[in-house]
Design an enzyme around this catalytic site. Sequence first.
Site, PDB file in Angstrom:
ATOM      1  NE  ARG A   1      -4.406   1.085   5.211  1.00  0.00           N
ATOM      2  CZ  ARG A   1      -3.616   2.062   4.798  1.00  0.00           C
ATOM      3  NH1 ARG A   1      -2.419   2.701   5.349  1.00  0.00           N
ATOM      4  NH2 ARG A   1      -4.069   2.723   3.632  1.00  0.00           N
ATOM      5  CB  THR A   2      -7.128  -4.816   2.900  1.00  0.00           C
ATOM      6  OG1 THR A   2      -7.317  -3.895   3.835  1.00  0.00           O
ATOM      7  CG2 THR A   2      -7.903  -6.032   3.251  1.00  0.00           C
TER       8      THR A   2
ATOM      9  CE  LYS B   1      -9.844  -6.313 -22.094  1.00  0.00           C
ATOM     10  NZ  LYS B   1      -8.980  -7.691 -22.437  1.00  0.00           N
TER      11      LYS B   1
ATOM     12  NE  ARG C   1     -10.919  -3.086   0.208  1.00  0.00           N
ATOM     13  CZ  ARG C   1     -10.082  -2.290   0.933  1.00  0.00           C
ATOM     14  NH1 ARG C   1      -9.683  -1.301   0.382  1.00  0.00           N
ATOM     15  NH2 ARG C   1      -9.958  -2.649   2.265  1.00  0.00           N
TER      16      ARG C   1
ATOM     17  CG  HIS D   1     -12.594  -3.617   6.085  1.00  0.00           C
ATOM     18  ND1 HIS D   1     -12.018  -4.815   5.848  1.00  0.00           N
ATOM     19  CD2 HIS D   1     -11.838  -2.858   5.923  1.00  0.00           C
ATOM     20  CE1 HIS D   1     -10.854  -4.641   5.276  1.00  0.00           C
ATOM     21  NE2 HIS D   1     -10.673  -3.566   5.098  1.00  0.00           N
TER      22      HIS D   1
HETATM   23  N1   CP Z   1      -7.865  -0.170   6.272  1.00  0.00           N
HETATM   24  C1   CP Z   1      -7.953  -0.605   5.027  1.00  0.00           C
HETATM   25  O1   CP Z   1      -8.864  -1.171   4.678  1.00  0.00           O
HETATM   26  O2   CP Z   1      -6.892   0.130   4.379  1.00  0.00           O
HETATM   27  P1   CP Z   1      -6.771  -0.241   2.700  1.00  0.00           P
HETATM   28  O3   CP Z   1      -7.728   0.474   1.998  1.00  0.00           O
HETATM   29  O4   CP Z   1      -5.537   0.378   2.320  1.00  0.00           O
HETATM   30  O5   CP Z   1      -6.922  -1.589   2.441  1.00  0.00           O
END
Ligand code: CP
Length: 307
Positions: A57-58, A85, A107, A135
Site C-alpha cells: 500500500r504505502t 552489497k 521505510r 508511520h
Molecule cells: N499499512 C501499510 O503500511 O501497508 P504496507 O506495509 O503494505 O505499506
Amino acid sequence: MSPKKDLIGIENLNADNISQYLDLADNFLEVLARPIPIVPSLRGKTILTLFFEASTRTQISFSIAAKRLSADVVNFSQSTSSVKKGETLLDTARNIEAMKVDGVVLRHSAPGAAQFLGQRIDAFVINAGDGTHEHPTQALLDLMTIRQHFGSFKKLNVLIIGDISHSRVARSNIFGLQALGARVAICAPPTLIPLEIKGLGVEVYYNLDEVIQDFDVVMALRIQLERQQSGLFPSVREYRTLYGLTKERVQKMKRKSIIMHPGPTNRGIEIDPDVADSEKSVILEQVKNGVALRMAVLFIHAGGKIE
Ligand code: CP
C-alpha cells in the site's frame, strides 16, 4: 503552517498541523475524481521511494500520489539495491544527494532512520514507517477516513486492538487522535502492551467482549505472526478467540460504528473475512484516501504552489 522540512512522526504535530494535511487531502480527493486526475503542482521535482522493508500500500500509493502531482518518481527497494552489497544508509543518502532528488519517502526497520536521513540530506524526507516508532502517513489517512464518517473527533471513542507494543501505526494514531481530542483506548493481551503505556495516556482493556459496544471506531492491527515464536501470545487460535473481529462480536458494536485496519490483514485471525468485507469495514476507503493524503504530504513538503 510552515511545515518542517521532513515528516518524521505525528508526536510533535498539533491539531492545526494535522488539519492542514487533512484539508488539502480532501481537495486532492476531488482532483482524483476528475476524468484526468493530474495536476502540474510538482512538475520538475523528483521523488524517490526508498523502501528497505516490504510494502504494498504505502510504496504504491506514494508513487501514484507523486505521479498525480506530475513529479518524476524513482522506486528503490532493498532487494535490488547496493545495500545488499553492504552499503550503509549514510552512503546511500550521500548517493541520493549526488543525484539531486527533491524528496525521499523512506521505510526502514530501524526506529529513527527517517530522522537520521533527514538530518543528512537537503531533500525533504517522509517517514513511511521506521521500525516500531511511527508511520505518520498511515495515521493521517486513518484520521482523514474517520473525519469523513464522523465530522469531528470531539466525543469520539476509538479502540485499537492488537499488538500495540510493536505497532508504529498504533503509536502514530494514538498521537494524532489525542491531538484532535478523541478518547483513545487499547485492548490486547498484556504481553502485547508496552510497559510505557501509561505515558501515552490511553485507557487499557484486556477483555474485548466487555468493551467493544462502547466505541465508534474499532481499529484492528495486524498480528505479526513472527511474534508467536517469542511467546508473546499463546496461539493464533486463542488470539482469534479472544481478540478477533468476528461477526458475533461486530454485531454488538454501535449502529454507526466503523471498522478499520491498516493492512495487510490476516483474514481469519485479527479480522474474519466476512467482517473485512462488511458494510462496517472502511479498509478500502483507507487505501483510497491514502493516495490523496500522500499527495497532500508531498505537496506541502515539496513547497508546492496552488496553480
Ligand atoms: N499499512 C501499510 O503500511 O501497508 P504496507 O506495509 O503494505 O505499506
